[in-house]
Design a protein around this motif. Structure first.
Motif, PDB file in Angstrom:
ATOM      1  N   THR A  31       0.812  -1.216   0.000  1.00  0.00           N
ATOM      2  CA  THR A  31       0.000   0.000   0.000  1.00  0.00           C
ATOM      3  C   THR A  31       0.845   1.265   0.000  1.00  0.00           C
ATOM      4  N   ALA A  32       2.169   1.125  -0.081  1.00  0.00           N
ATOM      5  CA  ALA A  32       3.043   2.301  -0.107  1.00  0.00           C
ATOM      6  C   ALA A  32       2.753   3.112  -1.369  1.00  0.00           C
ATOM      7  N   GLY A  33       2.331   4.359  -1.198  1.00  0.00           N
ATOM      8  CA  GLY A  33       1.994   5.204  -2.338  1.00  0.00           C
ATOM      9  C   GLY A  33       0.610   4.918  -2.869  1.00  0.00           C
ATOM     10  N   GLU A  34       0.401   3.732  -3.432  1.00  0.00           N
ATOM     11  CA  GLU A  34      -0.904   3.305  -3.921  1.00  0.00           C
ATOM     12  C   GLU A  34      -0.983   1.794  -3.824  1.00  0.00           C
ATOM     13  N   PHE A  35      -2.195   1.308  -3.779  1.00  0.00           N
ATOM     14  CA  PHE A  35      -2.378  -0.138  -3.656  1.00  0.00           C
ATOM     15  C   PHE A  35      -1.846  -0.826  -4.899  1.00  0.00           C
ATOM     16  N   THR A  36      -0.929  -1.787  -4.705  1.00  0.00           N
ATOM     17  CA  THR A  36      -0.271  -2.467  -5.811  1.00  0.00           C
ATOM     18  C   THR A  36      -0.212  -3.962  -5.552  1.00  0.00           C
ATOM     19  N   LEU A  37      -0.685  -4.720  -6.515  1.00  0.00           N
ATOM     20  CA  LEU A  37      -0.536  -6.169  -6.444  1.00  0.00           C
ATOM     21  C   LEU A  37       0.840  -6.546  -6.973  1.00  0.00           C
ATOM     22  N   ARG A  38       1.450  -7.542  -6.369  1.00  0.00           N
ATOM     23  CA  ARG A  38       2.766  -7.974  -6.836  1.00  0.00           C
ATOM     24  C   ARG A  38       2.869  -9.495  -6.744  1.00  0.00           C
ATOM     25  N   GLY A  39       3.459 -10.065  -7.771  1.00  0.00           N
ATOM     26  CA  GLY A  39       3.729 -11.489  -7.762  1.00  0.00           C
ATOM     27  C   GLY A  39       2.525 -12.385  -7.593  1.00  0.00           C
ATOM     28  N   VAL A  40       1.378 -12.007  -8.157  1.00  0.00           N
ATOM     29  CA  VAL A  40       0.199 -12.873  -8.061  1.00  0.00           C
ATOM     30  C   VAL A  40       0.300 -13.952  -9.142  1.00  0.00           C
ATOM     31  N   VAL A  41       0.479 -15.171  -8.713  1.00  0.00           N
ATOM     32  CA  VAL A  41       0.551 -16.321  -9.622  1.00  0.00           C
ATOM     33  C   VAL A  41      -0.358 -17.403  -9.031  1.00  0.00           C
ATOM     34  N   LEU A  42      -1.453 -17.675  -9.703  1.00  0.00           N
ATOM     35  CA  LEU A  42      -2.431 -18.634  -9.200  1.00  0.00           C
ATOM     36  C   LEU A  42      -2.753 -19.666 -10.269  1.00  0.00           C
ATOM     37  N   GLU A  43      -2.960 -20.886  -9.837  1.00  0.00           N
ATOM     38  CA  GLU A  43      -3.389 -21.962 -10.719  1.00  0.00           C
ATOM     39  C   GLU A  43      -4.808 -22.354 -10.302  1.00  0.00           C
ATOM     40  N   LEU A  44      -5.785 -21.986 -11.135  1.00  0.00           N
ATOM     41  CA  LEU A  44      -7.185 -22.257 -10.827  1.00  0.00           C
ATOM     42  C   LEU A  44      -7.571 -23.656 -11.274  1.00  0.00           C
ATOM     43  N   GLN A  45      -8.471 -24.273 -10.525  1.00  0.00           N
ATOM     44  CA  GLN A  45      -9.000 -25.580 -10.890  1.00  0.00           C
ATOM     45  C   GLN A  45     -10.502 -25.594 -10.616  1.00  0.00           C
ATOM     46  N   ASP A  46     -11.294 -25.540 -11.690  1.00  0.00           N
ATOM     47  CA  ASP A  46     -12.761 -25.582 -11.588  1.00  0.00           C
ATOM     48  C   ASP A  46     -13.296 -24.513 -10.634  1.00  0.00           C
ATOM     49  N   VAL A  47     -12.743 -23.297 -10.706  1.00  0.00           N
ATOM     50  CA  VAL A  47     -13.176 -22.210  -9.830  1.00  0.00           C
ATOM     51  C   VAL A  47     -14.443 -21.574 -10.399  1.00  0.00           C
ATOM     52  N   SER A  48     -15.452 -21.425  -9.570  1.00  0.00           N
ATOM     53  CA  SER A  48     -16.724 -20.838 -10.001  1.00  0.00           C
ATOM     54  C   SER A  48     -16.588 -19.338 -10.219  1.00  0.00           C
ATOM     55  N   THR A  49     -17.179 -18.845 -11.322  1.00  0.00           N
ATOM     56  CA  THR A  49     -17.197 -17.399 -11.552  1.00  0.00           C
ATOM     57  C   THR A  49     -18.044 -16.677 -10.508  1.00  0.00           C
ATOM     58  N   GLY A  50     -18.774 -17.430  -9.684  1.00  0.00           N
ATOM     59  CA  GLY A  50     -19.549 -16.820  -8.611  1.00  0.00           C
ATOM     60  C   GLY A  50     -18.701 -16.053  -7.623  1.00  0.00           C
ATOM     61  N   ILE A  51     -17.372 -16.345  -7.558  1.00  0.00           N
ATOM     62  CA  ILE A  51     -16.517 -15.607  -6.626  1.00  0.00           C
ATOM     63  C   ILE A  51     -16.386 -14.145  -7.030  1.00  0.00           C
ATOM     64  N   LEU A  52     -16.717 -13.806  -8.296  1.00  0.00           N
ATOM     65  CA  LEU A  52     -16.645 -12.408  -8.725  1.00  0.00           C
ATOM     66  C   LEU A  52     -17.635 -11.532  -7.974  1.00  0.00           C
ATOM     67  N   ASP A  53     -18.676 -12.141  -7.410  1.00  0.00           N
ATOM     68  CA  ASP A  53     -19.642 -11.375  -6.617  1.00  0.00           C
ATOM     69  C   ASP A  53     -18.973 -10.705  -5.418  1.00  0.00           C
ATOM     70  N   THR A  54     -17.804 -11.211  -5.033  1.00  0.00           N
ATOM     71  CA  THR A  54     -17.060 -10.607  -3.924  1.00  0.00           C
ATOM     72  C   THR A  54     -16.635  -9.182  -4.250  1.00  0.00           C
ATOM     73  N   TRP A  55     -16.309  -8.934  -5.525  1.00  0.00           N
ATOM     74  CA  TRP A  55     -15.791  -7.623  -5.930  1.00  0.00           C
ATOM     75  C   TRP A  55     -16.735  -6.853  -6.843  1.00  0.00           C
ATOM     76  N   ILE A  56     -17.629  -7.550  -7.547  1.00  0.00           N
ATOM     77  CA  ILE A  56     -18.514  -6.895  -8.519  1.00  0.00           C
ATOM     78  C   ILE A  56     -19.962  -7.170  -8.133  1.00  0.00           C
ATOM     79  N   GLU A  57     -20.671  -6.144  -7.737  1.00  0.00           N
ATOM     80  CA  GLU A  57     -22.077  -6.313  -7.372  1.00  0.00           C
ATOM     81  C   GLU A  57     -22.892  -6.648  -8.618  1.00  0.00           C
ATOM     82  N   ASP A  58     -23.720  -7.679  -8.531  1.00  0.00           N
ATOM     83  CA  ASP A  58     -24.541  -8.128  -9.658  1.00  0.00           C
ATOM     84  C   ASP A  58     -23.666  -8.368 -10.893  1.00  0.00           C
ATOM     85  N   SER A  59     -22.616  -9.154 -10.734  1.00  0.00           N
ATOM     86  CA  SER A  59     -21.695  -9.445 -11.832  1.00  0.00           C
ATOM     87  C   SER A  59     -22.450 -10.006 -13.033  1.00  0.00           C
ATOM     88  N   PRO A  60     -22.195  -9.456 -14.251  1.00  0.00           N
ATOM     89  CA  PRO A  60     -22.882  -9.958 -15.446  1.00  0.00           C
ATOM     90  C   PRO A  60     -22.284 -11.247 -15.980  1.00  0.00           C
TER      91      PRO A  60
END
Length: 416
Positions: free
Chosen positions: A130-159
Motif C-alpha cells: 500500500t506504499a503510495g498506492e495499492f499495488t498487487l505484486r507477484g500474483v501467480v495462481l493456478e485455478l481448478q474448476d473455480v466458479s465465476t460466482g466468486i466475482l460477486d465478492t468484488w462486482i455487485e450483480d456481476s454480469p
C-alpha cells in the motif's frame, strides 16, 4: 530484556483498524527497549490455526512498525477481514508474511492451497503493498474448476454467467495499470455448452472509468452460446475462434481490431476481420469500423436461425458508422450467385443494441440468381435492380417503388 511464557491467552486486537479475535495463543513474548517480539507454536483464530512469529517496534514516533511471519495449516478468510480488499469465502493453507512501516503495508501469501466455498480450488501465491498506492505484486495462481460466482465478492450483480475456470492467472501492478496474463478453460456447469479456451493478456485500468491498453483476448476454441448467456438477445449456438485487441476507456472511447471465425454444424464456416472505434458506451455510443467478410456463410446463418431460407456465401468490405441505436452498415459484396462481376450494394440501418427491434435495408444488384441464394426460389429466377425492406425480428416488408414512380404492388414477406 524481558520474556514472558504464555500458556494460553485469548484476546482482541486491531489490525489495520479491523478487529481481530484471537481464540487461543500460546508462546513466548520478549521485550527489548521499544520492541516486542512474539514466537508462537500455536495461534487459534475463529477458524484458523497458525504458528510463527511477530515483531512490533514503536521506536519511531510517527508509526508503529510491525512484521508478521505465520504458517497456517488451516485458515478461513473470515479471519482475514482486516485485509484492505475482500476475499471470497474460502479456506485452506498458506504462509503469510506481513510488514507495516511508515510507508504502508505489504503482505505476501505463499504456498497457497485454497478451497472456495462457491466451488473449485487454487494454488500459488499473491502479494500486495500500500506504499503510495495499492499495488498487487507477484500474483501467480493456478485455478481448478473455480466458479465465476466468486466475482460477486468484488462486482455487485456481476454480469458474468456461471462457469468453471481452470488454468494459470498472473497479475501484477497498481490497479490503475494492472498487468494481466491468463490462460483459462471455461466449462459450463450445466454441461450444455462446448469447451471454450481463452487467453487474456495486457493492461487493465481498474478505475472509474474502466480502461484497457493493448488488451488481447484470444479464444482458440469458443462456443458462441456463451454470448447468449451474457445477453439473451444474442441467441448464437455455433463454435469457432476469435482474437480481439483493444485499448481505451469505457464511456470515453475504445479502439479494437481482430478476427472472428464461426461455424454451425456441417455448414461452411464464416470468417471476418475488423478494426474500428467505439466512442461512448451504450446509447449514444458512436461506431466507426471496417469489416472484411472472408466470407459470410449464408448456409451458417440459415442453420443458426432455423427457417431463414438462405445458402451460399458473401465476400467483401463493410463500413459501419453512426450511433449504436441507428448504426449504418454499407458495402459492396461479392457472391458466386452473381451473373456479372458487379457486386451487390448493401445499405442497412439497425439498432445495434437490439438488432431484432427494427431494421431497414436496401440491396442493389445487376443480376443475382435467386435460386443460388434462396433454395425455394425458381432455379432460373433473377433479381435485377434495387429492393428495399424494413422489419423487426424475421418479418420484413418490401417498401420500395421504381424510380419512375410507376405503379408497384405491396408485398409482405414473413420468414417462418
Amino acid at each position: 530484556k524481558r520474556q514472558i511464557q504464555v500458556g494460553a491467552l485469548r484476546a482482541y486486537a486491531d489490525v489495520l483498524s479491523v478487529p481481530l479475535e484471537i481464540e487461543e495463543f500460546r508462546g513466548a513474548v520478549r521485550r527489548m527497549d521499544e520492541t516486542v517480539s512474539v514466537v508462537s507454536p500455536r495461534i487459534w483464530l475463529t477458524e484458523t490455526e497458525a504458528s510463527g512469529e511477530a515483531t512490533v517496534d514503536w521506536s519511531d514516533p510517527e508509526v508503529v512498525q510491525a512484521s508478521v511471519d505465520l504458517t497456517a495449516d488451516l485458515f478461513d478468510t473470515q479471519d482475514l477481514q482486516w485485509l484492505p480488499f475482500p476475499l471470497p469465502p474460502s479456506s485452506g493453507a498458506a504462509h503469510l508474511v506481513l510488514e507495516r512501516t511508515l510507508e504502508g503495508v505489504s503482505l505476501e501469501l505463499t504456498d497457497l492451497d485454497v478451497n472456495f466455498e462457491r466451488g473449485g480450488t487454487t494454488r500459488g501465491r499473491l502479494g500486495f503493498e500500500t506504499a503510495g498506492e495499492f499495488t498487487l505484486r507477484g500474483v501467480v495462481l493456478e485455478l481448478q474448476d473455480v466458479s465465476t460466482g466468486i466475482l460477486d465478492t468484488w462486482i455487485e450483480d456481476s454480469p458474468v454467467p456461471p462457469a468453471r475456470l481452470t488454468g494459470p492467472v498472473r497479475v501484477s501492478g497498481p490497479l490503475r495499470t494492472l498487468q494481466v496474463d491468463a490462460t483459462l478453460d471455461v466449462d459450463d456447469p450445466d454441461d450444455e455448452l462446448g469447451r471454450t479456451v481463452g487467453q487474456v493478456a495486457g493492461v487493465i485500468h481498474a478505475g472509474d472509468p474502466l480502461g484497457f491498453t493493448g488488451l488481447t483476448v484470444e479464444f482458440d476454441a469458443l462456443d458462441y452460446g456463451w454470448l447468449g448467456r451474457l445477453d439473451p438477445r444474442v441467441p448464437l449456438r455455433g463454435i469457432g475462434s476469435a482474437s480481439i485487441t483493444g485499448s481505451g476507456t469505457v464511456g470515453t472511447g475504445l479502439t479494437a481490431s481482430g478476427s472472428v471465425n464461426y461455424g454451425f454444424g456441417e455448414t461452411t464456416p464464416s470468417s471476418f476481420v475488423f478494426a474500428g472505434t467505439l466512442a461512448g458506451w451504450g446509447p449514444p455510443g458512436v461506431v466507426e469500423a471496417d469489416v472484411e467478410l472472408l466470407p459470410l456463410s449464408l448456409d451458417g446463418v440459415a442453420a443458426e436461425f432455423s427457417g431463414v431460407p438462405l445458402q451460399g456465401t458473401l465476400n467483401g468490405p463493410l463500413r459501419l458508422e453512426g450511433p449504436l441505436e441507428a448504426l449504418a452498415i454499407r458495402g459492396d459484396l461479392r457472391s458466386d450467385a452473381l451473373d456479372s462481376g458487379e457486386p451487390i450494394s448493401v445499405d442497412l440501418k439497425l439498432n445495434a443494441s437490439d438488432p431484432a427491434a427494427g431494421y431497414e435495408a436496401t440491396l442493389s444488384t445487376s443480376g443475382l440468381r435467386l435460386g443460388s441464394v434462396v433454395p425455394s426460389a425458381p432455379e432460373d429466377s433473377r433479381l435485377i435492380g434495387r429492393v428495399a425492406f424494413a422489419g423487426s425480428g424475421l418479418s420484413a416488408v418490401l417498401r420500395d417503388k421504381p424510380p419512375n414512380n410507376s405503379p408497384a404492388g405491396h408485398v409482405e414477406l414473413k420468414v417462418r
